[in-house]
Design a protein around this motif. Structure first.
Motif, PDB file in Angstrom:
ATOM      1  N   ASN A   6       0.854  -1.179   0.000  1.00 23.79           N
ATOM      2  CA  ASN A   6       0.000   0.000   0.000  1.00 23.79           C
ATOM      3  C   ASN A   6       0.890   1.229   0.000  1.00 23.79           C
ATOM      4  O   ASN A   6       1.964   1.222   0.613  1.00 23.79           O
ATOM      5  N   ASP A   7       0.454   2.282  -0.663  1.00 20.66           N
ATOM      6  CA  ASP A   7       1.300   3.462  -0.842  1.00 20.66           C
ATOM      7  C   ASP A   7       1.787   4.070   0.465  1.00 20.66           C
ATOM      8  O   ASP A   7       2.969   4.377   0.631  1.00 20.66           O
ATOM      9  N   MET A   8       0.894   4.256   1.462  1.00 19.80           N
ATOM     10  CA  MET A   8       1.247   4.980   2.678  1.00 19.80           C
ATOM     11  C   MET A   8       1.507   4.065   3.878  1.00 19.80           C
ATOM     12  O   MET A   8       1.740   4.545   4.983  1.00 19.80           O
ATOM     13  N   GLN A  65      -5.712  -1.414  -1.960  1.00 19.50           N
ATOM     14  CA  GLN A  65      -6.399  -0.306  -1.306  1.00 19.50           C
ATOM     15  C   GLN A  65      -6.922  -0.792   0.043  1.00 19.50           C
ATOM     16  O   GLN A  65      -7.899  -1.538   0.114  1.00 19.50           O
ATOM     17  N   LEU A  66      -6.281  -0.360   1.109  1.00 18.48           N
ATOM     18  CA  LEU A  66      -6.657  -0.839   2.437  1.00 18.48           C
ATOM     19  C   LEU A  66      -8.037  -0.347   2.839  1.00 18.48           C
ATOM     20  O   LEU A  66      -8.792  -1.061   3.511  1.00 18.48           O
ATOM     21  N   ARG A  67      -8.373   0.879   2.453  1.00 14.35           N
ATOM     22  CA  ARG A  67      -9.682   1.418   2.840  1.00 14.35           C
ATOM     23  C   ARG A  67     -10.825   0.648   2.183  1.00 14.35           C
ATOM     24  O   ARG A  67     -11.949   0.659   2.676  1.00 14.35           O
ATOM     25  N   ARG A  68     -10.526   0.003   1.092  1.00 14.35           N
ATOM     26  CA  ARG A  68     -11.540  -0.821   0.418  1.00 14.35           C
ATOM     27  C   ARG A  68     -11.497  -2.274   0.895  1.00 14.35           C
ATOM     28  O   ARG A  68     -12.261  -3.111   0.413  1.00 14.35           O
ATOM     29  N   GLY A  69     -10.570  -2.577   1.783  1.00 16.51           N
ATOM     30  CA  GLY A  69     -10.469  -3.925   2.311  1.00 16.51           C
ATOM     31  C   GLY A  69      -9.879  -4.938   1.354  1.00 16.51           C
ATOM     32  O   GLY A  69     -10.102  -6.149   1.506  1.00 16.51           O
ATOM     33  N   GLU A  70      -9.097  -4.461   0.378  1.00 19.27           N
ATOM     34  CA  GLU A  70      -8.545  -5.395  -0.605  1.00 19.27           C
ATOM     35  C   GLU A  70      -7.554  -6.377   0.019  1.00 19.27           C
ATOM     36  O   GLU A  70      -7.329  -7.457  -0.535  1.00 19.27           O
ATOM     37  N   HIS A  71      -6.968  -6.016   1.146  1.00 17.97           N
ATOM     38  CA  HIS A  71      -6.032  -6.911   1.832  1.00 17.97           C
ATOM     39  C   HIS A  71      -6.752  -8.026   2.584  1.00 17.97           C
ATOM     40  O   HIS A  71      -6.105  -8.958   3.086  1.00 17.97           O
TER      41      HIS A  71
END
Length: 273
Positions: A9-11, A36-42
């Motif tokens: 993730n970028d940040m 995209q962590l905010r989208r829960g892709e992890h």
């Protein structure tokens, strides 16, 4: 398919340190698998089942084999791609380097999480952590509800202040060395860079570097390396940087009060055998 794929993730601080190591090794042909962590892709089933059972980033995949945990990945990269080396050649040097890097998993990484959550950054992520990890729920919710008045925030700020005091003392003891171990840039320097960067973005680093000229000079040198721009600045998200700056300004006075208070008890001696 590239021999190297980085799920990152970028940040993310842990992703940042792995990108630094890849940059220092001049490994530019890795496949960018950005999550995209905010989208829960992890947390998607395929990623958790096949690559990272904990559902965290980063994961480095080398020739089909996933390597997990950022501090482990750093040593893997240096082992698999030995030039230029990012670990000392001597056994003593490696041991001294690990006295520094083990601190990341002991409490440095968790401390930046405390600072992040207590200042109101990424509270959506904090609430998800509380839901996914019931054992951490009470601690996380205290940070959300009490913010910088939570006792854990004071502990975290003092921990970082102690880290930079240790860096300053170690560099001074080595005759004003440029880098933490044997005066050569190593994984010790890499490991702390993302945490110092977040504190600097929030305006909280400079007070910690006051009266620590060797640590301040070390930080200036870190930012002059090509990997700083390539692995960190290139990936910055402007609105997230702006949010960090704003949250830092809101809590700067609290941090100054903590730093002016009683010195924290020693946590680690300077890393020297």
């Amino acid at each position: 398919m590239a021999a190297l794929q980085l799920y990152h993730n970028d940040m993310s601080s842990c992703s940042q340190k792995v990108r630094i190591a890849l940059s220092e090794k001049k490994l530019s042909n890795w496949e960018n698998c950005h999550l995209q962590l905010r989208r829960g892709e992890h947390l998607k089933p395929d990623y958790v089942k096949n690559l990272n059972p904990k559902g965290v980033v980063p994961t480095l995949v080398h020739n089909g084999t996933p390597i997990r945990e950022s501090q482990v990945i750093l040593e893997y990269i240096d082992e698999a791609f030995p030039n230029p080396p990012l670990r000392p050649a001597s056994a003593v040097g490696k041991a001294e380097m690990r006295l520094w890097t083990k601190q990341v998993d002991e409490d440095i990484h968790s401390s930046i999480g405390v600072v992040t959550m207590a200042t109101g950054l990424r509270n959506h992520k904090a609430r998800n952590i509380a839901k996914r990890n019931p054992s951490q729920a009470a601690r996380v919710m205290e940070l959300i509800e009490k913010g910088t008045d939570a006792p854990a925030f004071t502990v975290a700020i003092n921990r970082f202040n102690k880290l930079f005091a240790d860096i300053d003392a170690s560099l001074k003891a080595q005759g004003g060395a440029d880098w933490l171990v044997e005066n050569r840039y190593s994984l010790a320097d890499v490991s702390f860079t993302p945490y110092a960067k977040r504190l600097e973005t929030m305006g909280l680093l400079q007070p910690m570097l006051q009266g620590k000229p060797h640590a301040a000079a070390w930080w200036s040198r870190v930012k002059q390396r090509e990997s700083w721009a390539e692995a960190l600045i290139k990936w910055d998200i402007p609105h997230e940087i702006g949010e960090m700056e704003e949250k830092g300004r809101q809590h700067a006075t609290k941090v100054e009060e903590i730093l002016a208070g009683p010195a924290a008890p020693p946590v680690h001696p300077p890393a020297k055998l």
